[in-house]
Design a protein around this motif. Structure first.
Motif, short mmCIF file in Angstrom:
data_model
loop_
_atom_site.label_atom_id
_atom_site.label_comp_id
_atom_site.label_asym_id
_atom_site.label_seq_id
_atom_site.Cartn_x
_atom_site.Cartn_y
_atom_site.Cartn_z
N SER A 1 0.85 -1.20 0.00
CA SER A 1 0.00 0.00 0.00
C SER A 1 0.88 1.25 0.00
O SER A 1 2.07 1.19 0.36
N ARG B 1 1.57 -7.74 5.62
CA ARG B 1 0.72 -8.83 6.09
C ARG B 1 -0.12 -9.42 4.96
O ARG B 1 -0.30 -10.62 4.88
N ARG B 2 -0.66 -8.58 4.09
CA ARG B 2 -1.65 -9.06 3.10
C ARG B 2 -0.95 -9.68 1.88
O ARG B 2 -0.62 -8.98 0.91
N ASN C 1 9.72 0.76 5.73
CA ASN C 1 8.60 1.66 5.43
C ASN C 1 7.31 1.28 6.15
O ASN C 1 6.50 2.15 6.46
N TYR D 1 2.25 7.98 18.06
CA TYR D 1 2.90 7.82 16.75
C TYR D 1 4.30 8.45 16.77
O TYR D 1 5.29 7.81 16.40
N LYS E 1 7.98 6.64 16.17
CA LYS E 1 8.82 6.98 15.02
C LYS E 1 10.14 7.60 15.49
O LYS E 1 11.19 7.37 14.90
N THR F 1 -2.03 8.95 1.28
CA THR F 1 -2.02 7.48 1.23
C THR F 1 -3.25 6.99 1.99
O THR F 1 -3.91 7.77 2.70
N1 NAP Z 1 1.28 9.12 4.66
C1 NAP Z 1 1.98 10.11 5.27
O1 NAP Z 1 1.57 11.30 5.28
C2 NAP Z 1 3.30 9.80 5.90
C3 NAP Z 1 4.11 10.89 6.28
C4 NAP Z 1 5.32 10.61 6.90
C5 NAP Z 1 5.74 9.30 7.08
N2 NAP Z 1 4.94 8.27 6.69
C6 NAP Z 1 5.40 6.90 6.91
O2 NAP Z 1 5.33 6.22 5.69
C7 NAP Z 1 5.25 4.82 5.93
C8 NAP Z 1 4.22 4.21 4.98
O3 NAP Z 1 2.96 4.78 5.27
P1 NAP Z 1 1.81 4.98 4.18
O4 NAP Z 1 1.27 6.33 4.42
O5 NAP Z 1 2.27 4.58 2.84
O6 NAP Z 1 0.72 3.97 4.79
P2 NAP Z 1 -0.17 2.79 4.21
O7 NAP Z 1 -0.61 3.05 2.82
O8 NAP Z 1 -1.19 2.54 5.25
O9 NAP Z 1 0.86 1.56 4.19
C9 NAP Z 1 1.29 0.95 5.38
C10 NAP Z 1 1.98 -0.34 5.00
O10 NAP Z 1 2.44 -0.96 6.21
C11 NAP Z 1 2.02 -2.33 6.19
N3 NAP Z 1 1.79 -2.83 7.52
C12 NAP Z 1 0.92 -2.35 8.45
N4 NAP Z 1 0.94 -3.13 9.54
C13 NAP Z 1 1.85 -4.11 9.30
C14 NAP Z 1 2.31 -5.22 10.04
N5 NAP Z 1 1.86 -5.46 11.30
N6 NAP Z 1 3.25 -6.03 9.49
C15 NAP Z 1 3.70 -5.79 8.24
N7 NAP Z 1 3.32 -4.75 7.49
C16 NAP Z 1 2.39 -3.93 8.01
C17 NAP Z 1 0.71 -2.31 5.39
O11 NAP Z 1 0.47 -3.57 4.81
P3 NAP Z 1 -0.53 -4.71 5.36
O12 NAP Z 1 -1.76 -4.01 5.84
O13 NAP Z 1 -0.73 -5.57 4.15
O14 NAP Z 1 0.24 -5.40 6.43
C18 NAP Z 1 1.04 -1.32 4.29
O15 NAP Z 1 1.71 -1.95 3.25
C19 NAP Z 1 4.90 4.67 7.42
O16 NAP Z 1 6.06 4.24 8.11
C20 NAP Z 1 4.52 6.08 7.85
O17 NAP Z 1 4.83 6.32 9.21
C21 NAP Z 1 3.72 8.49 6.09
#
Ligand code: NAP
Length: 284
Positions: free
Chosen positions: A40, A62-63, A114, A181, A185, A216
């Protein structure tokens, strides 16, 4: 890309600009790159970008069925990719992942750490939910540390490797309602900052990216998609760029300006935020 998002990306400056495809290809072609959270958002877009650029991408999340779809898309475009369904909060499963990827591929050259979960919740709303604290730290801190403790020895032995942490500007600018959070982090950010020189001696690079808002599935419940922010593709390009340039830290320039001010006078930012929270409470 909507204009506001493109303008926002430009405002971040050249270190956040898309990477030249030939430079990325030279950096990652033939490399084994593990991307966690590749089902994702930022992780999925990064896995696809790296797959198009000649890396052998190992996708973890996970998925498994969603990972298989991403793998199929990469392979259909002539790339190499493998899926590993794993819950990164299960430390035994993380150890099995380390074992399996090394048994299957002999090495991991790059880890893009990530996978993460975000919680936007006040202290009052968290008080009866201590599981928020444990499960957020399990994924954002303990899982990645365990994974790297498993994978760094072979990188250090081979005297090559790169770890990229997909982190958040929240660690520079602590904010109300983001305690759980931000603490999780920040813990991983601090861990990586401490081990960075230790592994650099052995030829292993580390990069922490303190991302601003990226649209996202994770950010969708909290932020209006019309808000200027990075798209997942723009964020993946940033990950690609750091794989070429290997900076130790990438932080938006305006965060570099604001963070020392907040750190020097926390009582001022606390007072401003407290007034804002009080006005919201009155309004509700
Ligand atoms: N979006 C933002 O604004 C933003 C800003 C700064 C930093 N970030 C960081 O960017 C990273 C990615 O976030 P995103 O926004 O792209 O979120 P996202 O679309 O929700 O993706 C999160 C990913 O983490 C995986 N995940 C969640 N729980 C898990 C588990 N227990 N084991 C293995 N995988 C797991 C999910 O896959 P499954 O559900 O398939 O497990 C998914 O692939 C995160 O570390 C977040 O802190 C995001």
């Amino acid at each position: 890309m909507p204009l506001a998002h493109d303008a926002y990306r430009r405002l971040l400056g050249p270190t956040w600009a898309p990477v030249a495809p030939d430079r990325l290809r030279r950096a990652v072609a033939g490399r084994v790159v593990l991307v966690t959270g590749a089902s994702s958002g930022i992780g999925e877009a990064t896995a696809e970008l790296l797959g198009r650029s000649g890396a052998h991408v190992l996708l973890a999340a996970r998925r498994g069925e969603v990972l298989d779809e991403v793998v199929a898309r990469i392979v259909a475009r002539g790339g190499r990719a493998s899926a590993y369904a794993v819950d990164l909060t299960d430390l035994d499963a993380v150890d099995r992942l380390v074992h399996d990827v090394l048994a299957d591929h002999g090495r991991v050259d790059v880890v893009v750490s990530n996978a993460g979960r975000s919680i936007h919740r006040s202290l009052a709303d968290t008080t009866d939910r201590f599981h928020d604290v444990t499960r957020t730290n399990a994924l954002n801190y303990l899982g990645p540390v365990r994974l790297l403790m498993g994978l760094l020895p072979q990188m250090r032995e081979r005297r090559t490797g790169h770890v990229v942490d997909v982190n958040s500007l929240n660690v520079d600018l602590p904010a109300a309602n983001w305690a759980v959070y931000t603490a999780s982090k920040s813990a991983f950010d601090a861990w990586l900052a401490c081990i960075a020189p230790e592994v650099r001696v052995d030829g292993v690079a580390t990069t922490s990216i303190h991302f601003p808002l990226v649209h996202t599935p994770m950010s969708a419940p909290t932020y209006d998609p019309a808000l200027p922010a990075l798209t997942v593709d723009a964020a993946a390009q940033v990950v690609g760029r750091v794989l070429v340039t290997r900076p130790r830290l990438l932080v938006p320039w305006w965060v570099r300006l604001a963070a020392p001010v907040q750190a020097a006078a926390p009582e001022v930012s606390d007072a401003v935020t407290a007034r804002w929270l009080a006005s919201r409470r009155k309004g509700s």
